[in-house]
Design a protein around this motif. Sequence first.
Motif, PDB file in Angstrom:
ATOM      1  N   LYS A 293       0.821  -1.205   0.000  1.00  0.00           N
ATOM      2  CA  LYS A 293       0.000   0.000   0.000  1.00  0.00           C
ATOM      3  C   LYS A 293       0.859   1.261   0.000  1.00  0.00           C
ATOM      4  O   LYS A 293       0.627   2.212  -0.764  1.00  0.00           O
ATOM      5  CB  LYS A 293      -0.926  -0.006   1.225  1.00  0.00           C
ATOM      6  CG  LYS A 293      -1.927   1.147   1.250  1.00  0.00           C
ATOM      7  CD  LYS A 293      -2.883   1.004   2.426  1.00  0.00           C
ATOM      8  CE  LYS A 293      -3.892   2.150   2.441  1.00  0.00           C
ATOM      9  NZ  LYS A 293      -4.848   2.020   3.575  1.00  0.00           N
ATOM     10  N   ILE A 294       1.886   1.277   0.864  1.00  0.00           N
ATOM     11  CA  ILE A 294       2.760   2.451   0.958  1.00  0.00           C
ATOM     12  C   ILE A 294       3.553   2.638  -0.325  1.00  0.00           C
ATOM     13  O   ILE A 294       3.650   3.746  -0.870  1.00  0.00           O
ATOM     14  CB  ILE A 294       3.719   2.311   2.163  1.00  0.00           C
ATOM     15  CG1 ILE A 294       2.923   2.324   3.475  1.00  0.00           C
ATOM     16  CG2 ILE A 294       4.745   3.434   2.172  1.00  0.00           C
ATOM     17  CD1 ILE A 294       3.762   2.047   4.704  1.00  0.00           C
ATOM     18  N   ILE A 307       1.967  -2.219  -9.544  1.00  0.00           N
ATOM     19  CA  ILE A 307       1.242  -3.444  -9.219  1.00  0.00           C
ATOM     20  C   ILE A 307       1.871  -4.043  -7.967  1.00  0.00           C
ATOM     21  O   ILE A 307       3.090  -4.214  -7.897  1.00  0.00           O
ATOM     22  CB  ILE A 307       1.310  -4.474 -10.362  1.00  0.00           C
ATOM     23  CG1 ILE A 307       0.624  -3.936 -11.613  1.00  0.00           C
ATOM     24  CG2 ILE A 307       0.640  -5.789  -9.944  1.00  0.00           C
ATOM     25  CD1 ILE A 307       0.724  -4.866 -12.799  1.00  0.00           C
ATOM     26  N   GLY A 308       1.047  -4.343  -6.968  1.00  0.00           N
ATOM     27  CA  GLY A 308       1.516  -5.016  -5.763  1.00  0.00           C
ATOM     28  C   GLY A 308       1.110  -6.474  -5.785  1.00  0.00           C
ATOM     29  O   GLY A 308      -0.063  -6.798  -6.007  1.00  0.00           O
ATOM     30  N   SER A 386      12.437   7.199   1.295  1.00  0.00           N
ATOM     31  CA  SER A 386      11.973   7.680  -0.005  1.00  0.00           C
ATOM     32  C   SER A 386      13.141   8.179  -0.844  1.00  0.00           C
ATOM     33  O   SER A 386      13.121   8.068  -2.078  1.00  0.00           O
ATOM     34  CB  SER A 386      10.945   8.803   0.198  1.00  0.00           C
ATOM     35  OG  SER A 386      11.508   9.857   0.958  1.00  0.00           O
ATOM     36  N   GLU A 387      14.176   8.708  -0.185  1.00  0.00           N
ATOM     37  CA  GLU A 387      15.346   9.179  -0.929  1.00  0.00           C
ATOM     38  C   GLU A 387      16.029   8.029  -1.666  1.00  0.00           C
ATOM     39  O   GLU A 387      16.476   8.184  -2.811  1.00  0.00           O
ATOM     40  CB  GLU A 387      16.352   9.849   0.026  1.00  0.00           C
ATOM     41  CG  GLU A 387      15.885  11.188   0.588  1.00  0.00           C
ATOM     42  CD  GLU A 387      15.139  11.008   1.904  1.00  0.00           C
ATOM     43  OE1 GLU A 387      14.695   9.871   2.187  1.00  0.00           O
ATOM     44  OE2 GLU A 387      14.990  12.008   2.628  1.00  0.00           O
ATOM     45  N   LYS A 388      16.108   6.872  -0.994  1.00  0.00           N
ATOM     46  CA  LYS A 388      16.737   5.712  -1.617  1.00  0.00           C
ATOM     47  C   LYS A 388      15.905   5.227  -2.803  1.00  0.00           C
ATOM     48  O   LYS A 388      16.461   4.858  -3.855  1.00  0.00           O
ATOM     49  CB  LYS A 388      16.890   4.583  -0.584  1.00  0.00           C
ATOM     50  CG  LYS A 388      17.573   3.341  -1.131  1.00  0.00           C
ATOM     51  CD  LYS A 388      18.997   3.619  -1.589  1.00  0.00           C
ATOM     52  CE  LYS A 388      19.683   2.356  -2.070  1.00  0.00           C
ATOM     53  NZ  LYS A 388      21.034   2.622  -2.610  1.00  0.00           N
ATOM     54  N   VAL A 408       9.226  13.816   0.738  1.00  0.00           N
ATOM     55  CA  VAL A 408       9.937  12.923   1.647  1.00  0.00           C
ATOM     56  C   VAL A 408       8.933  12.261   2.579  1.00  0.00           C
ATOM     57  O   VAL A 408       8.207  12.921   3.294  1.00  0.00           O
ATOM     58  CB  VAL A 408      10.990  13.695   2.464  1.00  0.00           C
ATOM     59  CG1 VAL A 408      11.692  12.755   3.418  1.00  0.00           C
ATOM     60  CG2 VAL A 408      11.991  14.351   1.521  1.00  0.00           C
ATOM     61  N   VAL A 409       8.904  10.933   2.525  1.00  0.00           N
ATOM     62  CA  VAL A 409       7.960  10.188   3.348  1.00  0.00           C
ATOM     63  C   VAL A 409       8.599   9.696   4.635  1.00  0.00           C
ATOM     64  O   VAL A 409       7.939   9.196   5.508  1.00  0.00           O
ATOM     65  CB  VAL A 409       7.397   8.996   2.523  1.00  0.00           C
ATOM     66  CG1 VAL A 409       6.287   8.280   3.268  1.00  0.00           C
ATOM     67  CG2 VAL A 409       6.908   9.456   1.180  1.00  0.00           C
ATOM     68  N   GLY A 410       9.898   9.829   4.751  1.00  0.00           N
ATOM     69  CA  GLY A 410      10.589   9.293   5.932  1.00  0.00           C
ATOM     70  C   GLY A 410      10.883   7.828   5.721  1.00  0.00           C
ATOM     71  O   GLY A 410      11.360   7.417   4.676  1.00  0.00           O
TER      72      GLY A 410
END
Length: 417
Positions: A293-294, A307-308, A386-388, A408-410
Motif C-alpha cells: 500500500k505504501i 502493481i503489488g 523515499s530518498e533511496k 519525503v515520506v521518511g
Amino acid sequence: MITTTKPTTARFFKHLIRLIPQQFSGKVELQNTDGQTWQLYFDRGCITWANGGSSSWRRWRRNFTQFCPFISLETLSFYTHDVCESWQYYIVNILLKQEKISLSQAISIINNTLVEVLFDLIQQDNLDTLQITSVTCHLQAEMKQPISRLSIYEAFEKVKPIWQAWYEANLHNYSPNLALVLNKPELLEQQISALTYKKLQILISKKLTLRDLAFYLNQDLLRLTKIFMNYVSQEIIQLTNVPDIPALSVLKIDPLKSQTKEIQTQNSQFPETTIKSQKKLVVCIDDCPIINKIMGKFITKRGYQFIGIQKSTLAVPTLIEIQPDLIFLDIEMPIANGYEICSQLRRIPHLKNTPIVIITGRGSIIDRVRAQFVGCSEFMNKPVSSEKIEEIFHKYLYLANPKTEISVVGSLVPASC
C-alpha cells in the motif's frame, strides 16, 4: 462431516444415472441439507463441466494455476457480448479460442475440476437427501459446444480410486476443503524442528485448505493429510471450514460505448491503463499488505504505474505476462522466497535484464552475497527511505520529469514487515 451410511462411488453414480434422462443436454443443480449447491453440465448424456460447493473459486484458481502457471488472472482482458452460464468455464473457453492456452491445458483444468466436484458430492452424508433444484435443457453459447466430454462411466473410473484411497485411510469424515487451525502450538513446537514449525505457522495463518496445501507444497493430498491427522488425533491441530476466496468480478460495460466486457480480480491493483499506457511499470512483491500500500502510493505519485503482488506463487507468471520495468522484491515470504523468485526471473529471456531490487530486514554479508549470486541489481535494507527509492528511480527508470518536487515520506517501508 459425519457419514451415516457408507458413501461409495458406485452408489453415487447409480444415483446420478437415475437423475439424468438418457442423452440429456443441460444443467442439473443439486443441493444438500445445508444449502450448498453444485451444478453438473451435460451434453448428450456426458459430463462436460461441474461447479459449486463451498470452495468453488478457490478450487478454480488452484486448478488454473496448476495447469496454466505462466498466465496471471490479474492481467487478463476479454472482449465479448455473451452472457455467461459459468464464468469459470467461459474464461477457459475464451483463452483456448485465443490460443493463450492449449487444448490439453483446458481439458486438464476441466477434468481436475470434475474429479474434485464429484468427490465432494460423493462425500455428502446422505446422497438421497441431495435435492434437484433445477434441470435446465437450455444452455448459453459457451456451454453448447463443450471442450471435452466424459461419459458417466469414464467419470466414475477417474473418481473411484481417489475416493476409495481416502475412505480406506479412514478420512471419509474429513473434507479436503477443510483448513488447519493450530490448537496447541506449544506441543507442536516440541515435536518438530524450529524451521518446520515457523513454516507451518505461516501456512496455517493463510487459511489454506488441505487441497491448497497439497498444491502449494507439491505434495500428494492423501499423504499430506495423513501426516496432519497425526496431530489432529492429539488435538494439537484442528480442521475447520474456511470461506471461499473472492470471485473474479465481472465489469459489464455498455457495448454501445465501449464494445468490451472485462474480467478483473476483486481489489486488484491492476487497472485497465496498465496494459494500454506507455508509463513505466513498477512492481512490488511482498506478502505484507502495508508495504504494498505504501509503495503503491509513493510510486504512483511519482508518475509510474504500480502493481503489488502479495502471493509469491503468483509472482513469476504475473511478471512474465506484464513485463515490468522495475521490480522490488522482498526476501522473506512463505512458499517461495525472494531469492528463489529472483533466480527464476533471471532464467526468463525477456526478464533477465530487468532491474530487481531486493529489500529485506536482514543485511548480513551472506544475504548480500546470496542476493548478488541470484542476480539482483540492488540490495536495500528496511526501513527504506523515499530518498533511496528516488535514487533507484533515477538510476533505472530515468524520471520523465526530474524537476518534480520530491515528497519525503521518511521511513517508507516499516522494518517490522
